[in-house]
Motif scaffolding. Structure first.
Motif, PDB file in Angstrom:
ATOM      1  N   PRO A  53       0.680  -1.108   0.093  1.00 53.18           N
ATOM      2  CA  PRO A  53      -0.004  -0.111  -0.213  1.00 53.18           C
ATOM      3  C   PRO A  53       0.914   1.245   0.042  1.00 53.18           C
ATOM      4  N   ARG A  54       0.393   2.327  -0.516  1.00 51.71           N
ATOM      5  CA  ARG A  54       1.182   3.472  -0.706  1.00 51.71           C
ATOM      6  C   ARG A  54       0.680   4.730   0.141  1.00 51.71           C
ATOM      7  N   CYS A  55      -0.139   4.467   0.969  1.00 53.04           N
ATOM      8  CA  CYS A  55      -0.961   5.487   1.931  1.00 53.04           C
ATOM      9  C   CYS A  55      -1.322   4.737   3.227  1.00 53.04           C
ATOM     10  N   GLY A  56      -0.808   5.298   4.128  1.00 56.17           N
ATOM     11  CA  GLY A  56      -1.125   4.803   5.449  1.00 56.17           C
ATOM     12  C   GLY A  56      -2.611   4.342   5.655  1.00 56.17           C
ATOM     13  N   PHE A  57      -3.671   4.984   5.334  1.00 57.46           N
ATOM     14  CA  PHE A  57      -5.047   4.858   5.259  1.00 57.46           C
ATOM     15  C   PHE A  57      -5.586   3.534   4.622  1.00 57.46           C
ATOM     16  N   SER A  58      -4.852   3.483   3.494  1.00 56.83           N
ATOM     17  CA  SER A  58      -4.965   2.223   2.413  1.00 56.83           C
ATOM     18  C   SER A  58      -4.575   1.142   3.211  1.00 56.83           C
ATOM     19  N   ASN A  59      -3.386   1.260   3.860  1.00 54.75           N
ATOM     20  CA  ASN A  59      -2.842   0.111   4.519  1.00 54.75           C
ATOM     21  C   ASN A  59      -3.780  -0.229   5.602  1.00 54.75           C
ATOM     22  N   ALA A  60      -4.176   0.534   6.335  1.00 50.93           N
ATOM     23  CA  ALA A  60      -5.075   0.112   7.430  1.00 50.93           C
ATOM     24  C   ALA A  60      -6.401  -0.579   7.064  1.00 50.93           C
ATOM     25  N   VAL A  61      -6.783  -0.275   5.820  1.00 55.75           N
ATOM     26  CA  VAL A  61      -8.040  -0.955   5.435  1.00 55.75           C
ATOM     27  C   VAL A  61      -7.460  -2.361   4.839  1.00 55.75           C
ATOM     28  N   GLU A 104     -22.605  -1.568  -2.664  1.00 58.14           N
ATOM     29  CA  GLU A 104     -22.799  -0.338  -2.082  1.00 58.14           C
ATOM     30  C   GLU A 104     -21.728   0.062  -1.032  1.00 58.14           C
ATOM     31  N   PHE A 105     -21.648   1.579  -1.147  1.00 53.30           N
ATOM     32  CA  PHE A 105     -20.243   2.237  -0.611  1.00 53.30           C
ATOM     33  C   PHE A 105     -20.415   2.117   0.857  1.00 53.30           C
ATOM     34  N   VAL A 106     -19.583   1.564   1.572  1.00 52.30           N
ATOM     35  CA  VAL A 106     -19.579   1.626   3.103  1.00 52.30           C
ATOM     36  C   VAL A 106     -18.716   2.674   3.706  1.00 52.30           C
ATOM     37  N   GLY A 107     -17.739   2.954   3.164  1.00 49.19           N
ATOM     38  CA  GLY A 107     -16.923   3.970   3.872  1.00 49.19           C
ATOM     39  C   GLY A 107     -15.587   4.062   3.731  1.00 49.19           C
ATOM     40  N   GLY A 108     -14.781   4.959   4.282  1.00 45.22           N
ATOM     41  CA  GLY A 108     -13.127   5.199   3.904  1.00 45.22           C
ATOM     42  C   GLY A 108     -12.517   4.488   5.231  1.00 45.22           C
ATOM     43  N   CYS A 109     -11.302   4.699   5.521  1.00 53.01           N
ATOM     44  CA  CYS A 109     -10.600   4.110   6.707  1.00 53.01           C
ATOM     45  C   CYS A 109     -11.234   4.357   8.113  1.00 53.01           C
TER      46      CYS A 109
ATOM     47  N   HIS B  34       3.638  13.442   6.340  1.00 54.80           N
ATOM     48  CA  HIS B  34       3.345  13.011   4.977  1.00 54.80           C
ATOM     49  C   HIS B  34       4.595  13.734   4.172  1.00 54.80           C
ATOM     50  N   ASN B  35       4.738  13.111   2.786  1.00 55.23           N
ATOM     51  CA  ASN B  35       5.469  13.684   1.904  1.00 55.23           C
ATOM     52  C   ASN B  35       5.213  14.953   1.296  1.00 55.23           C
ATOM     53  N   VAL B  36       5.107  16.197   2.094  1.00 54.44           N
ATOM     54  CA  VAL B  36       4.715  17.414   1.585  1.00 54.44           C
ATOM     55  C   VAL B  36       5.666  18.475   2.136  1.00 54.44           C
ATOM     56  N   PRO B  37       5.897  19.701   1.621  1.00 54.68           N
ATOM     57  CA  PRO B  37       6.556  20.714   2.005  1.00 54.68           C
ATOM     58  C   PRO B  37       6.314  21.065   3.602  1.00 54.68           C
ATOM     59  N   LYS B  38       7.075  21.567   4.346  1.00 52.26           N
ATOM     60  CA  LYS B  38       7.006  22.242   5.668  1.00 52.26           C
ATOM     61  C   LYS B  38       6.094  23.369   5.805  1.00 52.26           C
ATOM     62  N   GLY B  39       5.073  22.931   6.651  1.00 52.75           N
ATOM     63  CA  GLY B  39       4.110  24.120   6.850  1.00 52.75           C
ATOM     64  C   GLY B  39       2.843  23.935   5.896  1.00 52.75           C
ATOM     65  N   GLU B  98      -6.859   8.407  18.661  1.00 49.03           N
ATOM     66  CA  GLU B  98      -5.605   7.695  18.189  1.00 49.03           C
ATOM     67  C   GLU B  98      -5.094   8.601  17.017  1.00 49.03           C
ATOM     68  N   SER B  99      -3.569   8.707  16.805  1.00 50.60           N
ATOM     69  CA  SER B  99      -2.909   9.397  15.755  1.00 50.60           C
ATOM     70  C   SER B  99      -3.121   8.512  14.484  1.00 50.60           C
ATOM     71  N   SER B 100      -3.168   9.210  13.311  1.00 54.86           N
ATOM     72  CA  SER B 100      -3.431   8.611  12.146  1.00 54.86           C
ATOM     73  C   SER B 100      -2.197   7.531  11.650  1.00 54.86           C
ATOM     74  N   PRO B 101      -2.527   6.774  10.626  1.00 54.81           N
ATOM     75  CA  PRO B 101      -1.418   5.832  10.573  1.00 54.81           C
ATOM     76  C   PRO B 101      -0.478   6.692   9.820  1.00 54.81           C
ATOM     77  N   ASN B 102       0.824   5.947   9.687  1.00 54.26           N
ATOM     78  CA  ASN B 102       1.959   6.491   8.980  1.00 54.26           C
ATOM     79  C   ASN B 102       1.652   6.690   7.525  1.00 54.26           C
ATOM     80  N   CYS B 103       2.518   7.604   7.080  1.00 50.64           N
ATOM     81  CA  CYS B 103       2.455   7.661   5.401  1.00 50.64           C
ATOM     82  C   CYS B 103       3.085   6.638   4.715  1.00 50.64           C
ATOM     83  N   ARG B 104       2.852   6.162   3.749  1.00 45.43           N
ATOM     84  CA  ARG B 104       3.601   5.047   3.079  1.00 45.43           C
ATOM     85  C   ARG B 104       4.011   5.325   1.639  1.00 45.43           C
ATOM     86  N   GLY B 105       4.320   6.753   1.467  1.00 43.18           N
ATOM     87  CA  GLY B 105       4.862   7.279   0.353  1.00 43.18           C
ATOM     88  C   GLY B 105       3.965   8.030  -0.514  1.00 43.18           C
TER      89      GLY B 105
END
Lengths: 147, 109
Positions: A53-61, A104-109, B34-39, B98-105
């Motif tokens: 997964p290339r995003c933490g939210f996607s990984n969580a799902v 049916e759309f259920v939701g996001g992370c 995440h992989n974005v500029p500061k601020g 809880e804090s959000s999951p870590n970025c993965r790229g």
């Protein structure tokens, strides 16, 4: 004269042409998504693939699906810009990942996580004939206790 | 946990406060994860306590919030994590998020 004509005519032509092309593409992607979510019990639109997964939210799902051992179809929106926008329009939901159960759309992370925690996910899966691995584990444990 | 300040964060806070008459509101800028500029103001988490959520299923609460923040989501905000509770649910909860999951790229945007 020629340039004048081109200047006044081309923008109009371009806009109309592009406009109609775009709505044609929109309809096509809409239809494609409709087919995907209706032909599969569980579908996840995500960034990257389940193994990477290339995003933490996607990984969580993905992790939630793994815990429940849910068979699902996944689609990587990063490899298809049309799909990335198309899915947001289809479900009228601004972010990725997106989970569909029984068309049916259920939701996001956030919603998946809460449904997982509240036990609602187990129930939703049951409705479509998928038995969560967590439920199986619980039953086995109870059986063991009885003996 | 401190609430973020910034043009977008303020706009998010004002809109949610006005539309939902929130009794508790946290707007947390998680962009630094995440992989974005500061601020940058691209990734947010909002903790919203409002009695306007009463009787609404989770997905409807989220849809309501997405609708209120439609412009922000169209213009630069690309991750929005939502905690939406009624004041009763908030009182009964541990009041921690809880804090959000870590970025993965991602794609660097």
């Amino acid at each position: 004269m020629n340039t004048l004509l081109r200047r006044s005519f081309l923008p109009v032509f371009n806009n109309t042409f592009r406009g109609s092309c775009r709505s044609f593409a929109d309809a096509a992607i809409n239809e494609k998504i409709d087919k995907i979510v209706k032909n599969n019990k569980v579908v996840v639109f995500m960034k990257g693939v389940p193994d990477a997964p290339r995003c933490g939210f996607s990984n969580a799902v993905v992790q939630i699906m793994r815990m429940h051992a849910v068979p699902y179809v996944s689609h990587d929106v990063l490899s298809d810009e049309n799909l990335r926008q198309g899915i947001k329009d289809y479900s009228n939901w601004p972010t990725i990942p997106q989970v569909f159960i029984n068309g049916e759309f259920v939701g996001g992370c956030d919603i998946m996580l809460q449904m997982h925690q509240s036990g609602e996910l187990v129930e939703e899966l049951k409705k479509v004939g998928i038995k969560s691995a967590l439920l199986t584990a619980e039953e086995t444990k109870k059986e063991m206790e009885k003996k | 946990m401190t609430s973020a300040s910034g043009v977008v964060a303020n706009s998010i806070r004002n809109k949610l406060q006005t539309a939902l008459e929130t009794t508790h509101l946290d707007v947390i800028n998680e962009s630094y994860m995440h992989n974005v500029p500061k601020g940058a103001e691209t990734h947010f988490k909002v903790v919203i306590v409002s009695d306007k959520f009463d009787g609404l299923a989770l997905i409807k609460r989220h849809r309501l919030v997405n609708e209120i923040l439609k412009e922000e989501l169209k213009n630069g905000v690309h991750a929005l994590s939502i905690v939406a509770k009624t004041s009763k649910q908030w009182e009964e909860s541990e009041k921690t998020v809880e804090s959000s999951p870590n970025c993965r790229g991602g794609f660097g945007k």
